[in-house]
Scaffold this motif. Sequence first.
Motif, PDB file in Angstrom:
ATOM      1  N   CYS A  91       0.855  -1.188   0.000  1.00 45.72           N
ATOM      2  CA  CYS A  91       0.000   0.000   0.000  1.00 45.72           C
ATOM      3  C   CYS A  91       0.894   1.242   0.000  1.00 45.72           C
ATOM      4  O   CYS A  91       1.856   1.333   0.777  1.00 45.72           O
ATOM      5  N   LEU A  92       0.594   2.194  -0.841  1.00 49.07           N
ATOM      6  CA  LEU A  92       1.409   3.397  -0.939  1.00 49.07           C
ATOM      7  C   LEU A  92       1.326   4.263   0.311  1.00 49.07           C
ATOM      8  O   LEU A  92       2.205   5.089   0.557  1.00 49.07           O
ATOM      9  N   ALA A  93       0.285   4.092   1.112  1.00 48.58           N
ATOM     10  CA  ALA A  93       0.106   4.925   2.305  1.00 48.58           C
ATOM     11  C   ALA A  93       0.674   4.289   3.568  1.00 48.58           C
ATOM     12  O   ALA A  93       1.416   4.918   4.313  1.00 48.58           O
ATOM     13  N   ASN A 109      -5.462  -2.080  -5.468  1.00 53.98           N
ATOM     14  CA  ASN A 109      -4.442  -1.444  -6.294  1.00 53.98           C
ATOM     15  C   ASN A 109      -3.990  -0.145  -5.651  1.00 53.98           C
ATOM     16  O   ASN A 109      -4.811   0.711  -5.323  1.00 53.98           O
ATOM     17  N   HIS A 110      -2.714  -0.018  -5.450  1.00 55.40           N
ATOM     18  CA  HIS A 110      -2.068   1.190  -4.945  1.00 55.40           C
ATOM     19  C   HIS A 110      -2.343   1.457  -3.460  1.00 55.40           C
ATOM     20  O   HIS A 110      -1.424   1.696  -2.685  1.00 55.40           O
ATOM     21  N   LEU A 111      -3.619   1.456  -3.077  1.00 59.64           N
ATOM     22  CA  LEU A 111      -3.992   1.716  -1.682  1.00 59.64           C
ATOM     23  C   LEU A 111      -4.814   0.548  -1.150  1.00 59.64           C
ATOM     24  O   LEU A 111      -5.661   0.005  -1.859  1.00 59.64           O
ATOM     25  N   CYS A 112      -4.570   0.207   0.115  1.00 58.20           N
ATOM     26  CA  CYS A 112      -5.360  -0.871   0.713  1.00 58.20           C
ATOM     27  C   CYS A 112      -6.758  -0.358   1.054  1.00 58.20           C
ATOM     28  O   CYS A 112      -6.999   0.855   1.124  1.00 58.20           O
ATOM     29  N   ARG A 131      -0.206  16.150   9.694  1.00 51.84           N
ATOM     30  CA  ARG A 131       1.189  15.891  10.029  1.00 51.84           C
ATOM     31  C   ARG A 131       1.353  14.498  10.643  1.00 51.84           C
ATOM     32  O   ARG A 131       0.584  14.106  11.515  1.00 51.84           O
ATOM     33  N   HIS A 132       2.343  13.775  10.150  1.00 47.28           N
ATOM     34  CA  HIS A 132       2.698  12.425  10.607  1.00 47.28           C
ATOM     35  C   HIS A 132       1.618  11.388  10.267  1.00 47.28           C
ATOM     36  O   HIS A 132       1.650  10.279  10.783  1.00 47.28           O
ATOM     37  N   GLY A 133       0.691  11.765   9.406  1.00 40.91           N
ATOM     38  CA  GLY A 133      -0.366  10.826   9.024  1.00 40.91           C
ATOM     39  C   GLY A 133      -0.102  10.189   7.669  1.00 40.91           C
ATOM     40  O   GLY A 133       0.965  10.328   7.060  1.00 40.91           O
ATOM     41  N   ARG A 134      -1.103   9.467   7.161  1.00 36.84           N
ATOM     42  CA  ARG A 134      -0.976   8.764   5.890  1.00 36.84           C
ATOM     43  C   ARG A 134      -0.687   9.715   4.734  1.00 36.84           C
ATOM     44  O   ARG A 134       0.094   9.400   3.822  1.00 36.84           O
ATOM     45  N   VAL A 135      -1.335  10.881   4.744  1.00 37.59           N
ATOM     46  CA  VAL A 135      -1.161  11.817   3.638  1.00 37.59           C
ATOM     47  C   VAL A 135       0.272  12.340   3.586  1.00 37.59           C
ATOM     48  O   VAL A 135       0.876  12.439   2.509  1.00 37.59           O
ATOM     49  N   GLN A 136       0.834  12.671   4.739  1.00 42.69           N
ATOM     50  CA  GLN A 136       2.219  13.115   4.754  1.00 42.69           C
ATOM     51  C   GLN A 136       3.154  12.024   4.230  1.00 42.69           C
ATOM     52  O   GLN A 136       4.101  12.306   3.484  1.00 42.69           O
ATOM     53  N   HIS A 137       2.862  10.788   4.591  1.00 41.92           N
ATOM     54  CA  HIS A 137       3.688   9.678   4.097  1.00 41.92           C
ATOM     55  C   HIS A 137       3.561   9.555   2.577  1.00 41.92           C
ATOM     56  O   HIS A 137       4.574   9.359   1.883  1.00 41.92           O
ATOM     57  N   LEU A 138       2.351   9.664   2.055  1.00 39.20           N
ATOM     58  CA  LEU A 138       2.157   9.585   0.610  1.00 39.20           C
ATOM     59  C   LEU A 138       2.947  10.678  -0.112  1.00 39.20           C
ATOM     60  O   LEU A 138       3.619  10.420  -1.114  1.00 39.20           O
TER      61      LEU A 138
END
Length: 231
Positions: free
Chosen positions: A18-20, A30-33, A76-83
Amino acid sequence: MLRTLWSDFLGLIYPRLCLACREPLVTGENHLCTCCRAELPYTDYHRLPADQNPLGRRFWGKLPIRHALSYLRFVRHGRVQHLLHELKYQGQRDVGTALGQLYGAELYTAGIAADFDLIIPVPLHPRKLAKRGYNQAAAFATGLAEGMKVPTVDSGLRRTANTKTQTKKNRVQRWENVASVFEVDDPTAIIGRRVLVVDDVLTTGATLEACGAALLAAGATEISIATIACA
C-alpha cells in the motif's frame, strides 16, 4: 489459472505494498489498501458551493477561480504526509498518478470534469526536474487526465527561475518568491481555454496564484486549481 497462481506466488516473494501504510495489498487492491481508502482524510470540497468552499476563500481578491479542489487534508505524521513524502523524495511517482486517477474518476462522476478544457501542472525548474527525474505535479495531472478524460499539457507553463523552497516562508515571502517566475510556453494553446492548474500541496496558494495569473494574462478564459492535499 496458472497466471493467477504465478501472480500469487510472486506476491509472496515480492508483495505489492500500500502506498500509504506500506502493508501488503491483497487481490483486488491497487495502490492503496481498503483500510487506507476508507480512512484517508478526504476534503469533499468538490461537493460544496463555491461560496462555502474554504479552499476557494484563500483566493478571494487575489485570483478569480471557478473551482478550488483538493483531494485530501494534510495531517502531520499521518498517511497523507507519508504519501507526499514517497512522491516527492522517494521516487514514487506512481503515488501521484494513482491519486490523480482516483480523484479524477470522482470529479468525472460528479460532473465537474466538463468544466475544464485543459490540465496544466505547476512546472519545476529544469535543474530541479533533472535532479528529481520527474515532476510530482505532472504525475498527479496525468492521473487526473485519465480519470476525467481531459487532456493535460506538461509544457504549458515554464518556470524561469530556480526558486528556493517555500516550506519555511510566510504568505508574503512565498508570493515574492514566485510572483514573476512563471511564463506561458505557447499562448495559442491557452487562449479561450478553461484551465485546471495542478500542484501537489496547497498551503498559502501563492504558487498556484502566480501560475493562474500568468495563464489569465496569456488569454485563458477561466482558471481552476486542484491539488493532492491542502494544509
